[in-house]
Design an enzyme around this catalytic site. Structure first.
Site, PDB file in Angstrom:
ATOM      1  N   ASN A 100       0.829  -1.214   0.000  1.00  0.00           N
ATOM      2  CA  ASN A 100       0.000   0.000   0.000  1.00  0.00           C
ATOM      3  C   ASN A 100       0.857   1.255   0.000  1.00  0.00           C
ATOM      4  OD1 ASN A 100      -1.234  -2.260   1.867  1.00  0.00           O
ATOM      5  ND2 ASN A 100      -2.902  -1.316   0.743  1.00  0.00           N
ATOM      6  N   HIS A 185      -6.696  -9.561   4.228  1.00  0.00           N
ATOM      7  CA  HIS A 185      -7.066  -8.734   5.387  1.00  0.00           C
ATOM      8  C   HIS A 185      -8.574  -8.890   5.506  1.00  0.00           C
ATOM      9  CE1 HIS A 185      -7.217  -5.312   8.113  1.00  0.00           C
ATOM     10  NE2 HIS A 185      -8.146  -4.766   7.362  1.00  0.00           N
ATOM     11  N   ASP A 311       2.460  -5.619  12.476  1.00  0.00           N
ATOM     12  CA  ASP A 311       1.548  -4.700  11.779  1.00  0.00           C
ATOM     13  C   ASP A 311       2.083  -3.274  11.879  1.00  0.00           C
ATOM     14  OD1 ASP A 311      -0.624  -3.973  10.259  1.00  0.00           O
ATOM     15  OD2 ASP A 311      -1.959  -3.699  11.967  1.00  0.00           O
ATOM     16  N   GLY A 330      -3.539   2.777  12.421  1.00  0.00           N
ATOM     17  CA  GLY A 330      -2.238   2.111  12.444  1.00  0.00           C
ATOM     18  C   GLY A 330      -1.300   2.573  13.541  1.00  0.00           C
TER      19      GLY A 330
END
Lengths: 430, 316
Positions: A100, A185, A311, A330
């Site tokens: 991404n 995901h 992550d 995030g």
């Protein structure tokens, strides 16, 4: 390079079920020459470097399957150099980078760029992933075969889920041909639309729209149904709820072959930690209840969950200094993955061997890469840590370019002392 | 960043009104006592006093609002403050400025009190961390609308003498309602028993954990109630996404004389406004001066906001 004799260490290598006091020899090419109790203090050639590890623990370099790097497009959040520094300080020597970026990694021309930047700017091994669909739009599949040949180890839309069931079915059907690894995901966008945190008492109190656990469960159930018809290498990136654990446990008991990951955040924090709208704890999947957290920990212990990931998602201050609904999702984590995971060992929730396996040999096996173990002939990627060393997390001493750690001020026990990559000392805590 | 740190260093502890959850029983009592004195003032010929003379009040409304904004504006003016209302529709926020940047800009003008309404839950909390003045929440997302709950309590006390021991039903779109949440906290704090009544699709998850009983049947939920609080049902929720139609909603959840009969004979009807007549409430009931205290709520709203402005401004 001189030969190196690492002696007097407690060596843990889950792949070979090894946990013993001994040593490890790195040859002049940076490869592992020998390992175990047979490598003792005596007969060390005078030309070799001797490193006494003083009974600290030596494990394979950590493999982190879910890391976001800002290159290309978001260099102000994290670049390969800062990611590498943060990873090494956390004992992580291999990462799977998420696609991404801007532009996203969805075609062959991007792969060379990534590999070159990764090689030139970082000291860790970068294993790039590419998207499942063009521009992560969930419509057209990417060139799995060609991308894989270029060195892509896995395919995922990263922060996004392939929503269209027909597209997903065809992806799984087609990808099996090139034996490509699919990482999903799991989140149904319609069920989670506008959702910010776990749906429950906390979302009701804070007045934030909730993300129901069903949004995750329904995608996992859908994909596992496809897997019966279109067998492929399938991995669920992260799960967050007890109900999903049950689905996975049942499917594994029925003999379905697939793997599952969990973020260290979902193992170490719960929705209550969000407190007064802490945007650093706005995560995807969201932090859920204490009950969910405990069932995830248990699932790591009993093998239902195969992998723990950081992550690691660096976000600059401007993306986080907003209202909860406007803030980006995030948190950083690559540097604190091991110390935070060790919390689960110290509080007797997960056995040490299991814990180490979930961040070394298990991810390496899923990815099909020659990492995460101390086999003779492998590149000597190693992590040495003091399992008892207490320290307090402080964003200013963490090495990531972004400071969005979800565990600021947390007291941890266990710290990385030395990290080796290809036989060289790449990090050393002084 | 350096500037922010500097400001942080000189920041003194503030008292803000961010939500009923964040204030104590004694603070609530103080506000209600103070508000009572302003009721009389507001009915007199000369409504203006000068206890906030020289103070600056900024109304920062990110959501359209008629009654709350005018109520706060009037409250500030009656206390003698200089009141400035910012119309966000035309401001820099719409051009991409963040809430914190706006807060820093306003902060530089040395206001004494900022009244904020924002569509995001938690926005007043964020603002309060960045400014040196008191912050009053005039409604944030689905989270809280403390002054509405306080004026509701004052209205109840005005009519019933007390809140303690009363049975209060809150009916309608609980899921999206900050008024419902603030009232649940406040009425519980003041010793009332609270029922919430809504279709399941409009009941928030784990609502019982906030100390209420949840009902999906008006007839049961209204039984023996002293107070019936109706909530507004937003237009966009009526057509298919949460409910089949306004007609079906009115049939089961609209307040009609029949359903009201289940409550006590002297039960009062309240509504935070604006009303959808014929959707959540029968139009005659809304205008029934013996039962409906809807206009009184508006009147007392000014007094409650004056009390909040005085108390939170003074603390600085």
């Amino acid at each position: 390079m001189k030969e190196k004799y690492l002696i007097n260490a407690r060596i843990i290598d889950p792949k070979n079920d090894l946990d013993e006091i001994g040593g490890l020899i790195i040859d002049s090419k940076g490869l592992i020459k020998a390992v175990g109790k047979k490598v003792a203090n005596g007969n060390i050639p005078s030309t070799a470097d001797k490193i006494d590890l003083k009974r600290q623990i030596l494990i394979p370099g950590i493999v982190d399957m879910r890391v976001f790097v800002g290159e290309p497009g978001y260099e102000y959040k994290e670049n390969f150099r800062t990611l590498s520094d943060a990873a090494l300080a956390g004992g992580v020597t291999s990462v799977v980078s998420m696609p991404n970026t801007s532009p996203v990694i969805d075609n062959v021309s991007m792969v060379d760029f990534l590999k070159r930047r990764g090689r030139d700017k970082s000291r860790i091994n970068i294993f790039p992933s590419a998207t499942l669909t063009k521009n992560t739009e969930g419509k057209q599949m990417t060139e799995f075969g060609l991308l894989k040949r270029k060195g892509i180890v896995a395919f995922t839309d990263g922060v996004k889920t392939v929503q269209n069931p027909q597209v997903m079915a065809r992806i799984m059907n087609f990808a099996s041909q090139s034996e490509s690894l699919i990482m999903q995901h799991a989140e149904d966008n319609i069920l989670s639309e506008g959702g910010l945190i776990n749906e429950g008492e906390i979302s009701t109190r804070l007045g934030l729209k909730g993300i129901p656990f069903l949004a995750e469960k329904i995608i996992v159930e859908r994909d596992l149904s496809f897997l019966e018809e279109y067998f492929c290498r399938y991995h669920i990136s992260q799960i967050s709820s007890e109900k999903t654990v049950s689905v996975i446990k049942k499917a594994k008991n029925e003999g379905k072959i697939f793997t599952t990951g969990v973020s260290i955040n979902n193992l170490s924090l719960n929705e209550n930690d969000i407190g007064d709208f802490k945007t650093f704890l706005k995560l995807s999947p969201p932090l859920r209840t204490e009950n969910d957290r405990q069932s995830l920990v248990e699932a790591v212990n009993d093998g239902t969950i195969d992998v723990i990931v950081s992550d690691h998602k660096p976000e600059d201050e401007e993306s986080k200094r907003l209202t909860f609904s406007q803030a980006t999702t995030g948190a950083t984590g690559v540097e604190t993955l091991l110390p935070l995971a060790l919390e689960l060992f110290h509080n007797k929730s997960v056995k040490l061997m299991k814990l180490i396996a979930s961040i070394t040999s298990n991810p390496a096996k899923i990815l099909g890469i020659n990492k995460g173990s101390l086999e003779k002939g492998n590149e000597a990627d190693l992590c040495v840590f003091d399992i008892n060393k207490p320290w307090i997390v402080n964003k200013d001493i963490l090495k990531s370019k972004s400071k969005n750690t979800p565990i600021e001020d947390r007291k941890l026990q266990g710290q990385v002392l030395k990290t080796f990559v290809k036989g060289e000392v790449a990090f050393e805590r002084i | 960043m350096a500037v922010i740190k500097k400001l942080k260093a000189v920041k003194i502890e503030q008292n803000h009104l961010l939500g009923i959850q964040d204030i104590s029983f004694s603070q609530v009592s103080e506000i209600l006592q103070q508000a009572k004195t302003f009721i009389t003032l507001n009915k007199s010929d000369s409504k203006k006093i000068d206890i906030l003379r020289g103070k600056t009040q900024i109304n920062l409304f990110f959501e359209p609002s008629t009654r709350t904004q005018s109520s706060f504006e009037l409250a500030g003016k009656r206390l003698g403050a200089d009141v400035m209302s910012m119309n966000i529709v035309n401001s820099a926020i719409k051009k991409g400025e963040t809430l914190i940047d706006t807060a820093m800009t306003l902060n530089a003008m040395h206001p004494d009190i900022i009244v904020i309404r924002h569509q995001d839950s938690g926005a007043p909390n964020l603002l309060s961390q960045k400014v040196n003045c008191a912050v009053i929440n005039a409604g944030d997302g689905r989270r809280e609308h403390p002054t509405q709950a306080l004026l509701d309590a004052l209205t109840i006390i005005n009519r019933k003498g007390k809140v303690e021991g009363l049975k209060i039903a809150i009916c309608g779109d609980i899921l999206h309602s900050r008024v419902a949440r603030s009232n649940i906290y406040l009425m519980n704090m003041l010793g009332a028993e609270v029922n919430v009544i809504a279709p399941k699709t409009l009941l928030p998850h784990s609502i019982e954990r906030l100390g209420v009983k949840a009902f999906t049947d008006m007839n049961k939920g209204l039984e023996n109630c002293d107070i019936v609080m109706m909530l507004r049902l937003q237009n966009e929720r009526m057509h298919g996404s949460f409910l089949p139609s306004a007609r079906e909603y009115y049939e089961y959840f609209g307040l009609t004389p029949d359903k009201l009969n289940k409550a006590k004979k002297d039960a009062l009807i309240m509504h935070p406004g604006p009303m959808n007549r014929g959707v959540e409430i029968d139009t005659n009931l809304a205008d029934d001066i013996n039962r409906s205290v809807i206009r009184e709520q508006v009147e007392l709203g000014v007094a409650v906001r004056m009390a909040c402005l005085k108390i939170f401004c003074k603390r600085n």
